[in-house]
Scaffold this active site. Sequence first.
Site, PDB file in Angstrom:
ATOM      1  N   ARG A  12     -49.417 -37.449  64.070  1.00 47.71           N
ATOM      2  CA  ARG A  12     -49.584 -37.746  65.496  1.00 47.71           C
ATOM      3  C   ARG A  12     -48.244 -37.747  66.221  1.00 47.71           C
ATOM      4  NH1 ARG A  12     -51.021 -44.214  65.660  1.00 47.71           N
ATOM      5  NH2 ARG A  12     -49.834 -44.853  63.827  1.00 47.71           N
ATOM      6  N   SER A  39     -51.898 -44.709  70.245  1.00 47.01           N
ATOM      7  CA  SER A  39     -52.314 -44.176  68.944  1.00 47.01           C
ATOM      8  C   SER A  39     -52.139 -42.667  68.858  1.00 47.01           C
ATOM      9  CB  SER A  39     -53.772 -44.550  68.658  1.00 47.01           C
ATOM     10  OG  SER A  39     -53.926 -45.940  68.524  1.00 47.01           O
ATOM     11  N   GLU A  60     -65.245 -40.487  76.774  1.00 44.42           N
ATOM     12  CA  GLU A  60     -64.927 -39.188  76.185  1.00 44.42           C
ATOM     13  C   GLU A  60     -65.714 -38.037  76.816  1.00 44.42           C
ATOM     14  OE1 GLU A  60     -63.887 -42.418  73.390  1.00 44.42           O
ATOM     15  OE2 GLU A  60     -65.759 -41.886  74.439  1.00 44.42           O
ATOM     16  N   PHE A  85     -64.601 -39.633  67.883  1.00 45.00           N
ATOM     17  CA  PHE A  85     -65.205 -39.824  69.198  1.00 45.00           C
ATOM     18  C   PHE A  85     -65.367 -38.501  69.945  1.00 45.00           C
ATOM     19  CE2 PHE A  85     -62.875 -44.098  68.926  1.00 45.00           C
ATOM     20  CZ  PHE A  85     -63.910 -44.646  68.181  1.00 45.00           C
ATOM     21  N   HIS A 111     -56.525 -39.252  64.085  1.00 44.86           N
ATOM     22  CA  HIS A 111     -57.063 -40.152  63.065  1.00 44.86           C
ATOM     23  C   HIS A 111     -58.113 -39.448  62.216  1.00 44.86           C
ATOM     24  CE1 HIS A 111     -54.792 -42.942  65.358  1.00 44.86           C
ATOM     25  NE2 HIS A 111     -55.324 -44.035  64.853  1.00 44.86           N
ATOM     26  N   ASP A 119     -58.012 -49.371  60.877  1.00 47.50           N
ATOM     27  CA  ASP A 119     -58.960 -49.135  61.968  1.00 47.50           C
ATOM     28  C   ASP A 119     -60.406 -49.103  61.476  1.00 47.50           C
ATOM     29  OD1 ASP A 119     -56.931 -49.082  63.760  1.00 47.50           O
ATOM     30  OD2 ASP A 119     -56.839 -46.905  63.949  1.00 47.50           O
ATOM     31  N   ARG A 169     -53.404 -40.115  60.979  1.00 52.08           N
ATOM     32  CA  ARG A 169     -52.729 -41.282  61.533  1.00 52.08           C
ATOM     33  C   ARG A 169     -51.479 -41.655  60.748  1.00 52.08           C
ATOM     34  NH1 ARG A 169     -52.452 -46.845  60.618  1.00 52.08           N
ATOM     35  NH2 ARG A 169     -52.560 -48.180  62.480  1.00 52.08           N
TER      36      ARG A 169
END
Length: 230
Positions: A12, A39, A60, A85, A111, A119, A169
């Site tokens: 990331r 994040s 989203e 998501f 992620h 998480d 992540r």
Amino acid sequence: MKLNDVKRIPQRDGYGEGLLELCRTRTDVIVLDADVAASTRTNWVKDQFPSHFYNLGISEQDMVGTAAGLALGGLIPYVSTYGVFLSGRAFDQMRTTVCYNHLKVRFGGAHAGISVGPDGATHQALEDLALSRVLPNMTVIAPCDSVETKKAVIAAADLDGPVYFRFGREAVPVVTDDAPPPSPSGKPGWCRKAPTAQSLPAAQWCMRPWSPPKSSGTRASLCVFWTCTP
């Protein structure tokens, strides 16, 4: 070389660095986030190039629709949130609004896999690769480390049609420091060559420094495919 000696950087971070480079050099790149900017590292864009950044909140589906409108207006939006998501909540908008219309929207699916650590399971993107690959006109990119992620983010600005990035992540070993920029053609983006057998992993499977097996007498190559589709 031992694994513990290899530099480790989260993918990331490469995503955020690639976005920063694009915002430094282009006026048509817009970064959208769904309230997870720290994040996804898009908060770096927010801090340094605020005119390029919009936080659309935990919405989203609306974010993908907004990105489609920006793309129709000639901009290149980078939609950023957790991959679970994007692929789970906004699949219909990605499919119908973006992909069917072949729009230049870039989806940053953060992620990925089980790399999300604390998480938890609800944030683990396990299906996103399969879902994104079946979408029409979609280029799917699964970089193997932070350096390749940065190169992919920058290169994708000039690709035609929609693009989906999949990145993790946690910090992972950097194995492509000296590699040339990846090609979106479906050819290997990085390779340790040998004349016979080949191993062809993608994404974070390429974690360890490559040492071809010697005891068997077989010489093997290690190749990393930058794109999963094509």
